[in-house]
Design an enzyme around this catalytic site. Structure first.
Site, PDB file in Angstrom:
ATOM      1  CE  LYS A  45      -3.881   1.985   2.643  1.00 53.74           C
ATOM      2  NZ  LYS A  45      -4.717   1.832   3.872  1.00 53.74           N
TER       3      LYS A  45
ATOM      4  CB  SER B 144      -8.052   3.685   3.077  1.00 51.46           C
ATOM      5  OG  SER B 144      -7.193   3.072   4.026  1.00 51.46           O
TER       6      SER B 144
ATOM      7  CB  SER C   2      -8.313   0.772   5.919  1.00 52.12           C
ATOM      8  OG  SER C   2      -9.077   1.931   5.803  1.00 52.12           O
TER       9      SER C   2
HETATM   10  N1  GLN Z   1     -12.871   4.158   6.694  1.00 51.36           N
HETATM   11  C1  GLN Z   1     -12.291   4.590   7.930  1.00 51.36           C
HETATM   12  C2  GLN Z   1     -11.907   6.038   7.816  1.00 51.36           C
HETATM   13  O1  GLN Z   1     -12.218   6.611   6.846  1.00 51.36           O
HETATM   14  C3  GLN Z   1     -11.116   3.736   8.271  1.00 51.36           C
HETATM   15  C4  GLN Z   1      -9.930   4.061   7.483  1.00 51.36           C
HETATM   16  C5  GLN Z   1      -8.755   3.196   7.827  1.00 51.36           C
HETATM   17  O2  GLN Z   1      -8.886   2.167   8.469  1.00 51.36           O
HETATM   18  N2  GLN Z   1      -7.585   3.654   7.400  1.00 51.36           N
HETATM   19  O3  GLN Z   1     -11.313   6.615   8.682  1.00 51.36           O
END
Ligand code: GLN
Length: 488
Positions: free
Chosen positions: A78, A153, A177
């Site tokens: 990532k 994400s 995420s």
């Molecule tokens: N979707 C969550 C957010 O927008 C989690 C994101 C993540 O785990 N990096 O914060």
């Protein structure tokens, strides 16, 4: 792309037997990336030079009969994890041209284990999002249905593994995420216990929640990768100085007598009935394998999401203050230094990142700190205690990963609250710091459904054992989306 259809452990066996070379494996992955990327956009860049030179080295190691289970295995990373001399953009204009001079600890450990890095994956900007639509470089498309999101994400990492472009990718999980995109793409996503994996070199979003973990197609593969990346790191003061167990040793298919809790708060009104049915079937399968299953309660679950959206923006606003046009990345000139700061942030950050910075600044400002931030930290303690109490009685908890399957691109991007609700079942594990894995549990109208297994702190071996036993008796993880077979 047949070679990329095998799991990490199968590929490792082929490599060790010299039936396939590391160079061939890297080339197969790079070809799959080239073929799939125009439609899926899982990768922000492939790194053929890095991959092939690492693969040649891996072949030398393998030729001597040495190396481990990741030697010569292609891996995607990532783009929020620092990789030396390879751009690391965080999906943001502000870091579009940023090239780190050092490797994150996880990248260094994978390198030392002989894995070959084939590319950096697309993601929501600074890991803020649940659909990958917040990437400054365009959305990722779900390989199961290109008109749908892959989750976020770590959407690029999950889509890459689902589309058989690579057998494993690293993601990060601050509020879901890794697990949420794993659920949306029919892959296995493991969020380790907070502190189990070093965050050194991980660009920070919310430092008390962030964890790096693998996205794979099998629980066994997740165990192999965790084995390499887990463990104390003197460069990360929050990394846990506990010994790392042998994760594959626990994968014996035996879950007889394990006590599993099913939290009733994870089956709320408004969830997709097909998801509920599939998870209940998954739970029944675990019971059939010999586990005892009980409905139970995590009473503060309801507050976890709103608490997360105070704590994580507060930490994010502090972490993102460094992108001021002076130290890193993008710098847009202005008439004076204040204009320069403003112009840089205006141009460098997307809407969601700006929204989080404003939310975090508000929650931390004098006068609101007690009402919001302090209160949120207190509630966080209650959420953590729910899990502590539950784990006195249960070996692990089983729940859906998400309330719905993958939604269409654009369906939630205009409504942040609707988007935030995608994480309602994943956020509590981050707030509590416990480990959790999402595994494929079935399909609804052709879209994957993920089942979450939540474990005690540092009991990754325990949840992977359950995940592996489930996968031995089901075949959801073997099914591949049509796009990976060249149908796109
Ligand atoms: N979707 C969550 C957010 O927008 C989690 C994101 C993540 O785990 N990096 O914060």
């Amino acid at each position: 792309m047949e070679l990329m259809n095998v799991s990490v452990s199968e590929l490792a066996a082929l490599l060790a037997a010299r039936e396939v070379s590391a160079v061939e494996a890297a080339e197969a992955s790079l070809r799959a990336i080239d073929q799939g990327n125009p439609a899926i956009r899982a990768f922000l860049r492939s790194t053929p030079d890095v991959a092939l030179s690492q693969a040649r080295e891996a072949d030398l190691v393998l030729a001597r009969g040495e190396g481990g289970p990741l030697t010569g295995v292609p891996i995607a990373v990532k783009d929020i994890i620092s990789t030396a001399f390879v751009p690391t953009t965080c999906g943001s204009r502000s870091l579009e041209n940023y090239v780190p001079p050092y490797d994150a600890t996880v990248a260094a450990r994978l390198k030392a284990a002989g894995a070959t890095m084939v590319g950096k994956t697309n993601m929501d900007e600074f890991a803020m999002g649940s659909s990958n639509e917040n990437s400054a470089f365009g959305p990722v498309h779900n390989p199961w249905d290109l008109s749908r999101v892959p989750g976020g994400s770590s959407g690029g990492s999950a889509a890459a593994v689902a589309a058989r472009q690579v057998p494993v990718a690293l993601g990060t999980d601050t509020g879901g995420s890794i697990r949420q995109p794993a659920a949306f793409t029919g892959t296995v996503g493991l969020k380790p216990t907070y502190g189990r994996v070093s965050r050194y070199g991980l660009v920070a979003f919310a430092s008390s929640l962030d964890q790096i973990g693998p996205i794979t197609r099998t629980a066994r593969d997740a165990a192999l990768v965790l084995q390499v990346i887990a463990g104390h790191d003197p460069l990360d003061s929050t990394s846990v100085p506990a010994p790392v167990p042998n994760y594959t040793a626990s994968l014996d298919g035996e879950i007889h007598g394990l006590r599993l809790g099913v939290p009733s708060e994870y089956f709320q009104e408004g969830m997709d009935p097909a998801v509920e049915r599939i998870i209940r079937e998954g739970v029944a399968q675990l019971r059939a394998l010999g586990a005892t299953v009980e409905e139970m309660s995590l009473p503060h679950t309801h507050y976890a999401l709103s608490t997360y959206y105070i704590v994580s923006p507060a930490e994010a606003m502090a972490n993102l203050a460094r992108y001021d046009g002076v130290r890193y990345g993008l710098s847009v000139p202005g008439t004076d230094i204040w204009h320069m700061y403003r112009n840089t942030r205006e141009a460098g950050f997307g809407t969601e990142v700006k929204r989080r910075i404003l939310l975090g600044t508000y929650a931390l400002s004098a006068g609101y700190y007690d009402a919001y931030y302090r209160k949120a930290q207190q509630v966080r303690t209650l959420v953590r205690r729910d899990f502590e109490t539950a784990f006195e009685r249960y070996d692990a908890l089983v729940a859906p990963t998400t309330p719905t399957t993958a939604f269409p691109i654009g369906a939630r991007s205009g409504d942040p609250l609707q988007m935030y609700l995608s994480d309602v079942y994943t956020v509590p594990a981050n707030m509590a710091g416990v480990c959790s894995v999402s595994i494929p549990a079935g399909f609804s109208e052709g879209l994957p459904v993920g089942m979450q297994i939540i474990g005690k702190p540092l009991d990754e071996a325990g949840i992977l054992r359950i995940a592996d036993a489930f996968q031995r008796s089901t075949s959801f993880h073997i099914e591949a989306p049509a796009v990976s077979l060249g149908a796109a």
